[in-house]
Design a protein around this motif. Structure first.
Motif, PDB file in Angstrom:
ATOM      1  N   PRO A 188       2.672   2.946  -7.420  1.00 28.28           N
ATOM      2  CA  PRO A 188       2.308   2.026  -6.337  1.00 28.28           C
ATOM      3  C   PRO A 188       1.517   0.810  -6.792  1.00 28.28           C
ATOM      4  CG  PRO A 188       1.176   4.132  -6.108  1.00 28.28           C
ATOM      5  CD  PRO A 188       2.152   4.276  -7.220  1.00 28.28           C
ATOM      6  N   LYS A 220       0.836  -1.195   0.000  1.00 19.22           N
ATOM      7  CA  LYS A 220       0.000   0.000   0.000  1.00 19.22           C
ATOM      8  C   LYS A 220       0.872   1.247   0.000  1.00 19.22           C
ATOM      9  CE  LYS A 220      -3.833  -2.271   2.227  1.00 19.22           C
ATOM     10  NZ  LYS A 220      -4.590  -2.476   3.432  1.00 19.22           N
ATOM     11  N   LYS A 221       0.556   2.166  -0.897  1.00 17.81           N
ATOM     12  CA  LYS A 221       1.337   3.388  -1.072  1.00 17.81           C
ATOM     13  C   LYS A 221       1.475   4.155   0.240  1.00 17.81           C
ATOM     14  CE  LYS A 221       1.427   7.815  -3.433  1.00 17.81           C
ATOM     15  NZ  LYS A 221       0.787   8.747  -4.327  1.00 17.81           N
ATOM     16  N   GLU A 222       0.373   4.354   0.941  1.00 20.45           N
ATOM     17  CA  GLU A 222       0.383   5.144   2.170  1.00 20.45           C
ATOM     18  C   GLU A 222       1.298   4.510   3.221  1.00 20.45           C
ATOM     19  OE1 GLU A 222      -2.488   4.041   0.686  1.00 20.45           O
ATOM     20  OE2 GLU A 222      -2.985   5.936  -0.296  1.00 20.45           O
ATOM     21  N   PHE A 223       1.249   3.189   3.328  1.00 16.97           N
ATOM     22  CA  PHE A 223       2.060   2.474   4.303  1.00 16.97           C
ATOM     23  C   PHE A 223       3.550   2.623   3.977  1.00 16.97           C
ATOM     24  CE2 PHE A 223       4.320  -1.481   5.420  1.00 16.97           C
ATOM     25  CZ  PHE A 223       4.231  -1.413   6.798  1.00 16.97           C
ATOM     26  N   THR A 230      10.501  14.719   0.093  1.00 24.55           N
ATOM     27  CA  THR A 230       9.338  14.787  -0.791  1.00 24.55           C
ATOM     28  C   THR A 230       9.763  14.515  -2.232  1.00 24.55           C
ATOM     29  OG1 THR A 230       8.297  16.378   0.689  1.00 24.55           O
ATOM     30  CG2 THR A 230       7.440  16.264  -1.571  1.00 24.55           C
ATOM     31  N   GLU A 267       5.028   4.837   2.021  1.00 29.21           N
ATOM     32  CA  GLU A 267       5.427   6.238   2.102  1.00 29.21           C
ATOM     33  C   GLU A 267       5.670   6.653   3.556  1.00 29.21           C
ATOM     34  OE1 GLU A 267       3.101  10.050   0.719  1.00 29.21           O
ATOM     35  OE2 GLU A 267       3.931   8.975  -1.002  1.00 29.21           O
ATOM     36  N   GLU A 268       4.786   6.248   4.452  1.00 33.27           N
ATOM     37  CA  GLU A 268       4.954   6.558   5.873  1.00 33.27           C
ATOM     38  C   GLU A 268       6.267   5.972   6.401  1.00 33.27           C
ATOM     39  OE1 GLU A 268       4.109   7.980   9.733  1.00 33.27           O
ATOM     40  OE2 GLU A 268       3.187   8.482   7.825  1.00 33.27           O
ATOM     41  N   TRP A 294       7.667   7.199  -6.888  1.00 33.26           N
ATOM     42  CA  TRP A 294       6.350   6.894  -7.458  1.00 33.26           C
ATOM     43  C   TRP A 294       6.336   7.100  -8.973  1.00 33.26           C
ATOM     44  CZ3 TRP A 294       5.221   3.801  -4.146  1.00 33.26           C
ATOM     45  CH2 TRP A 294       5.078   4.060  -2.796  1.00 33.26           C
TER      46      TRP A 294
END
Length: 112
Positions: free
Chosen positions: A92, A63-66, A80, A68-69, A87
Motif C-alpha cells: 500500500p 489508503k489501504k483500508e479505503f 481474502t 480494501e473496503e 498487497w
C-alpha cells in the motif's frame, strides 16, 4: 479485470503469453506481461486520473483500508486471498503512478 478485457485476445495469444514466463506467474509478472502485450489500453494519464478519483488528497497513495473496503464490498468482490496477493505485489505504500506505468508499459519505472 473483466472477461471482456480478455476477449481481445485469442486462446492462442493467451497461451503464448503464458509460455513467455520463466516460472510461476504471480501478480507482478502477470501485470508486466499483460502490459507488454496490451491491446487498446487507456493512456497512462487516463488510468492515473481514475486512481486520483479514489485519492482526493493528491498524495499519490491510496489508503489501504479505503481501497480494501472498496475491493471486498463492491462489484467483483475480492477474496481474502486476492487481497493478500494484491498487497504482496503492490504494497500500500507504492505510488499508484508506478502501478499505472507498469500497466501501460509492461515494466517497472526506473527511479531517477
Amino acid at each position: 479485470m473483466t472477461e471482456e478485457s480478455f476477449s481481445k485476445y485469442s486462446n492462442e495469444e493467451l497461451e503464448a503469453m503464458g509460455k513467455e514466463a520463466s516460472g510461476p506467474i504471480n501478480f507482478t509478472i502477470f501485470l508486466t506481461m499483460f502490459g507488454e502485450n496490451l491491446k487498446g489500453a487507456d493512456p497512462e494519464d487516463v488510468i492515473v486520473s481514475a486512481f486520483k478519483v479514489l485519492e482526493p488528497e493528491a498524495t499519490g497513495f491510496i489508503k489501504k483500508e479505503f481501497l480494501e473496503e472498496l475491493l471486498i464490498t463492491q462489484c467483483d468482490r475480492f477474496t481474502t486471498e486476492e487481497m493478500t496477493n494484491l498487497w504482496t505485489a503492490f504494497p500500500p505504500d507504492v505510488d499508484y503512478k508506478n502501478i499505472c506505468y507498469v500497466i501501460t508499459h509492461g515494466e517497472v519505472k526506473d527511479e531517477m
